[in-house]
Design a protein around this motif. Structure first.
Motif, short mmCIF file in Angstrom:
data_model
loop_
_atom_site.label_atom_id
_atom_site.label_comp_id
_atom_site.label_asym_id
_atom_site.label_seq_id
_atom_site.Cartn_x
_atom_site.Cartn_y
_atom_site.Cartn_z
N GLY A 134 0.93 -1.26 -0.06
CA GLY A 134 -0.18 -0.07 0.03
C GLY A 134 0.81 1.19 -0.18
O GLY A 134 2.13 1.28 0.56
N ALA A 135 0.24 2.30 -0.54
CA ALA A 135 1.19 3.46 -0.50
C ALA A 135 0.07 4.69 -0.37
O ALA A 135 0.32 5.92 -0.67
CB ALA A 135 1.85 3.68 -1.94
N GLY A 136 -0.94 4.63 0.44
CA GLY A 136 -1.91 5.91 0.87
C GLY A 136 -1.41 6.56 2.08
O GLY A 136 -0.02 6.41 2.63
N GLY A 137 -2.31 7.15 2.58
CA GLY A 137 -1.71 8.04 3.76
C GLY A 137 -0.98 7.12 5.06
O GLY A 137 -0.30 7.29 5.71
N GLY A 138 -1.99 6.06 5.40
CA GLY A 138 -1.47 4.89 6.20
C GLY A 138 -0.04 4.39 5.97
O GLY A 138 1.03 4.31 6.86
N ASN A 158 2.58 -1.34 -4.25
CA ASN A 158 1.30 -0.81 -4.32
C ASN A 158 0.73 -0.93 -5.81
O ASN A 158 1.18 -1.18 -6.69
CB ASN A 158 1.32 0.76 -4.15
N ARG A 159 -0.45 -1.05 -5.79
CA ARG A 159 -1.23 -1.37 -6.91
C ARG A 159 -1.16 -0.39 -7.90
O ARG A 159 -0.84 -0.45 -9.21
CB ARG A 159 -2.98 -1.08 -6.71
N THR A 160 -1.19 1.38 -7.50
CA THR A 160 -0.81 2.24 -8.35
C THR A 160 0.77 2.58 -8.17
O THR A 160 1.11 3.07 -7.07
CB THR A 160 -1.57 3.36 -8.18
N ARG A 163 2.14 5.96 -6.81
CA ARG A 163 2.03 6.29 -5.85
C ARG A 163 3.22 5.90 -4.88
O ARG A 163 3.71 6.61 -4.01
CB ARG A 163 0.83 5.93 -5.12
N THR A 197 -2.77 -1.37 2.88
CA THR A 197 -3.79 -1.21 1.98
C THR A 197 -5.21 -1.16 2.79
O THR A 197 -5.34 -1.62 3.79
CB THR A 197 -3.88 -2.24 0.93
N SER A 198 -6.17 -0.87 1.88
CA SER A 198 -7.50 -1.09 2.66
C SER A 198 -8.20 -2.25 2.42
O SER A 198 -9.38 -2.53 2.91
CB SER A 198 -8.39 0.28 2.23
N GLN A 199 -7.48 -3.03 1.86
CA GLN A 199 -7.93 -4.23 1.29
C GLN A 199 -8.12 -5.22 2.72
O GLN A 199 -6.93 -5.60 3.45
CB GLN A 199 -7.19 -5.15 0.42
N MET A 201 -10.44 -4.75 5.18
CA MET A 201 -11.35 -4.04 5.88
C MET A 201 -12.77 -4.36 5.58
O MET A 201 -13.16 -4.79 4.64
CB MET A 201 -11.02 -2.44 5.47
N ILE A 223 -2.48 -2.67 9.45
CA ILE A 223 -3.05 -1.21 10.18
C ILE A 223 -4.56 -1.11 10.12
O ILE A 223 -5.01 -0.31 10.88
CB ILE A 223 -2.25 -0.18 9.55
N ILE A 224 -4.99 -2.41 9.75
CA ILE A 224 -6.67 -2.31 9.57
C ILE A 224 -6.92 -2.80 11.07
O ILE A 224 -6.44 -3.71 11.73
CB ILE A 224 -7.26 -3.30 8.74
N GLY A 246 -4.02 -3.82 13.89
CA GLY A 246 -4.10 -2.25 13.76
C GLY A 246 -4.46 -1.48 14.88
O GLY A 246 -4.38 -0.27 15.01
N1 LIG Z 1 -4.72 1.71 12.78
C1 LIG Z 1 -4.64 3.13 12.47
O1 LIG Z 1 -4.50 3.88 13.34
C2 LIG Z 1 -4.88 3.32 10.90
C3 LIG Z 1 -4.24 4.73 10.53
C4 LIG Z 1 -4.53 4.87 9.28
C5 LIG Z 1 -5.06 4.18 8.32
N2 LIG Z 1 -5.64 2.84 8.86
C6 LIG Z 1 -6.29 2.09 7.91
O2 LIG Z 1 -5.59 1.59 7.07
C7 LIG Z 1 -6.28 1.18 5.71
C8 LIG Z 1 -5.70 2.34 4.60
O3 LIG Z 1 -5.87 3.80 5.04
P1 LIG Z 1 -5.30 4.88 4.11
O4 LIG Z 1 -5.66 6.05 5.16
O5 LIG Z 1 -3.89 4.78 3.68
O6 LIG Z 1 -6.30 4.94 2.72
P2 LIG Z 1 -5.56 5.33 1.33
O7 LIG Z 1 -4.88 6.52 1.49
O8 LIG Z 1 -7.08 5.47 0.65
O9 LIG Z 1 -5.03 4.30 0.53
C9 LIG Z 1 -5.51 3.01 0.39
C10 LIG Z 1 -4.62 2.10 0.00
O10 LIG Z 1 -5.17 0.79 -0.43
C11 LIG Z 1 -4.97 0.46 -1.85
N3 LIG Z 1 -5.97 -0.12 -2.40
C12 LIG Z 1 -7.24 0.14 -2.30
N4 LIG Z 1 -8.09 -0.76 -3.14
C13 LIG Z 1 -7.15 -1.67 -3.50
C14 LIG Z 1 -7.44 -2.77 -4.30
N5 LIG Z 1 -8.28 -3.28 -4.84
N6 LIG Z 1 -6.42 -3.47 -4.50
C15 LIG Z 1 -4.92 -3.12 -4.05
N7 LIG Z 1 -4.79 -2.13 -3.40
C16 LIG Z 1 -5.96 -1.17 -2.94
C17 LIG Z 1 -4.66 1.69 -2.28
O11 LIG Z 1 -4.02 1.42 -3.66
P3 LIG Z 1 -3.83 2.56 -4.74
O12 LIG Z 1 -2.70 3.81 -4.34
O13 LIG Z 1 -3.80 1.61 -6.08
O14 LIG Z 1 -5.43 3.14 -4.94
C18 LIG Z 1 -3.78 2.56 -1.45
O15 LIG Z 1 -2.51 1.92 -1.20
C19 LIG Z 1 -7.59 1.67 6.19
O16 LIG Z 1 -8.09 0.43 6.45
C20 LIG Z 1 -7.68 2.66 7.30
O17 LIG Z 1 -8.76 2.28 7.98
C21 LIG Z 1 -5.31 2.63 10.13
#
Ligand SMILES: NC(=O)c1ccc[n+]([C@@H]2O[C@H](COP(=O)([O-])OP(=O)(O)OC[C@H]3O[C@@H](n4cnc5c(N)ncnc54)[C@H](OP(=O)(O)O)[C@@H]3O)[C@@H](O)[C@H]2O)c1
Length: 280
Positions: A134-138, A158-160, A163, A197-199, A201, A223-224, A246
Motif C-alpha cells: 500500500g502507498a496511501g496515507g497510512g 502498491n497497486r498504483t 504512488r 492497503t484498505s483491502q 477492511m 494497520i486495519i 492495527g
Molecule cells: N490503525 C490505524 O491507526 C490506522 C491509521 C491509518 C489508516 N488505517 C487503515 O489503513 C487502511 C488504509 O488507509 P489509508 O488512509 O492509507 O487509505 P488510502 O490513503 O485511501 O490508501 C488506500 C490504499 O489501499 C490500496 N487499495 C485500495 N483498493 C485496492 C485494491 N482493490 N487492490 C489493492 N490495493 C488497493 C490503495 O492503492 P492505490 O494507491 O492503488 O489506490 C492504497 O495503497 C484503512 O483500512 C484504514 O482504516 C489505520
C-alpha cells in the motif's frame, strides 16, 4: 491555568466521524485521570474545515485529531507543520498554542511503532527487509516510522506504482518501489510485512496475496482494525507467523496527543483495549 481549573476540551474532526473509536478512548482517559473534560466527534464538511480549526482557540479547545478527508487539507490551514507531518503529507493532530496559533503534527507513525513494540517487544525495524503493502496515507506514516526506527531496507508495493514512487521520492531513504505483480515474491526474505492497503477492511475484499514466500519467523502486521483480525492476518497466523493488528496503532497515538494538549501522557491499559475491542 492548571488542568484542574478548567473544563478540558479536544475533538476529532472528520466527515463522516461517528464511526470513530477515538472519543471512546479519550473519554476513558478523562475518567481514568479524574479530569473534568471531554473529547467530541465533530462532523465537519470539507469546505468548513478552515473555519472549524480557527474556532478551536476561541472555544477553548486544546486541539483536535483529524481523520478522513481532512488530514491533507489541514496542511494548508494550520500555522506550523512539523517535519513528520510535512514528510508524511498529512496532519493527524492539531495543537492550539497559547497565542492561538495552530500547530500540526502526525502521531500515526509513532502509534504504529509503539504498537509493534508493545505487542512484540523484541521486534526491530532493522532486523531485515520490511515489506509495506500500500502507498496511501497510512503507508506513508508506516514508512516514515520505519525509517525513523532505522529500517535498512523497505520494499513498497502498491497497486498504483506511481504512488509508491511518490513515497520513495518524498522520503529519500532505503525504500524501493516494486510493481504490484511482484507483491507475492517481494515477501521472500522479509523480516516484517505490513499491510497498509484498505483491502481486508470490513466491506472490502481480502488482500489478494500469496504467502508461500513468507518466512516462518517474519512478523506480519496490519494497520486495519475493523475487523480486528483481517483475512491477511488470519492467513499469516495459520502459517505460524506472529501477527499484530492495527488497533494498537490507533490507541498508542492517543497519549502523544494528550501530551501536546494537556501536558500528561495517559497509559494504554488492557481495560481500554478491551473496551474498544468490544465496540468493534
Ligand atoms: N490503525 C490505524 O491507526 C490506522 C491509521 C491509518 C489508516 N488505517 C487503515 O489503513 C487502511 C488504509 O488507509 P489509508 O488512509 O492509507 O487509505 P488510502 O490513503 O485511501 O490508501 C488506500 C490504499 O489501499 C490500496 N487499495 C485500495 N483498493 C485496492 C485494491 N482493490 N487492490 C489493492 N490495493 C488497493 C490503495 O492503492 P492505490 O494507491 O492503488 O489506490 C492504497 O495503497 C484503512 O483500512 C484504514 O482504516 C489505520
Amino acid at each position: 491555568m492548571s488542568n484542574t481549573d478548567r473544563f478540558l476540551l479536544a475533538a476529532l474532526m472528520g466527515w463522516p466521524v461517528m464511526h470513530s473509536r477515538s472519543p471512546m478512548m479519550h473519554n476513558y482517559w478523562f475518567a481514568q485521570q479524574g479530569l473534568a473534560g471531554t473529547y467530541v466527534p465533530l462532523a465537519i464538511r470539507p469546505e468548513g474545515l478552515a473555519a472549524a480549526l480557527r474556532a478551536l482557540h476561541p472555544l477553548g479547545f486544546a486541539g483536535c485529531n483529524l481523520t478522513i478527508p481532512h488530514k491533507q487539507a489541514a496542511m494548508k490551514i494550520v500555522d506550523t507543520v512539523d517535519d513528520a507531518a510535512r514528510r508524511i503529507g498529512a496532519i493527524s493532530c492539531v495543537t492550539v498554542q497559547p497565542d492561538g496559533l495552530l500547530a500540526g503534527t502526525n502521531n500515526d507513525y509513532i502509534g504504529f511503532l509503539r504498537n509493534l513494540r508493545h505487542e512484540q517487544p523484541d521486534w526491530r525495524a532493522d532486523a531485515g527487509p520490511v515489506v509495506v503493502l500500500g502507498a496511501g496515507g497510512g503507508s506513508r506514516a508506516v514508512c516514515y516510522g520505519l525509517m525513523q526506527d532505522g529500517a535498512k531496507e523497505i520494499r513498497i508495493v502498491n497497486r498504483t506504482f506511481s504512488r509508491s514512487l511518490g513515497i520513495v521520492e518524498a522520503f529519500d531513504g532505503p525504500i524501493k518501489a516494486y510493481p504490484w505483480e511482484q507483491r507475492h515474491d517481494v515477501l521472500d526474505g522479509a523480516a516484517t510485512v505490513v499491510n497498509a492497503t484498505s483491502q481486508g477492511m470490513v466491506g472490502q475484499p481480502a488482500l489478494d496475496i500469496r504467502l508461500d514466500k513468507l518466512a516462518k519467523n517474519a512478523l506480519v502486521a496490519d494497520i486495519i482494525y475493523t475487523p480486528l483480525e483481517s483475512p491477511f492476518l488470519v492467513a499469516a497466523r495459520l502459517l505460524g507467523n506472529r501477527t499484530v493488528n492495527g488497533l494498537g496503532m490507533l490507541l498508542h497515538q492517543g497519549p502523544l496527543a494528550w501530551k501536546l494538549w494537556f501536558g500528561l501522557e495517559p497509559v494504554v491499559t488492557l481495560e481500554l483495549r478491551t473496551l474498544v475491542e468490544k465496540s468493534l
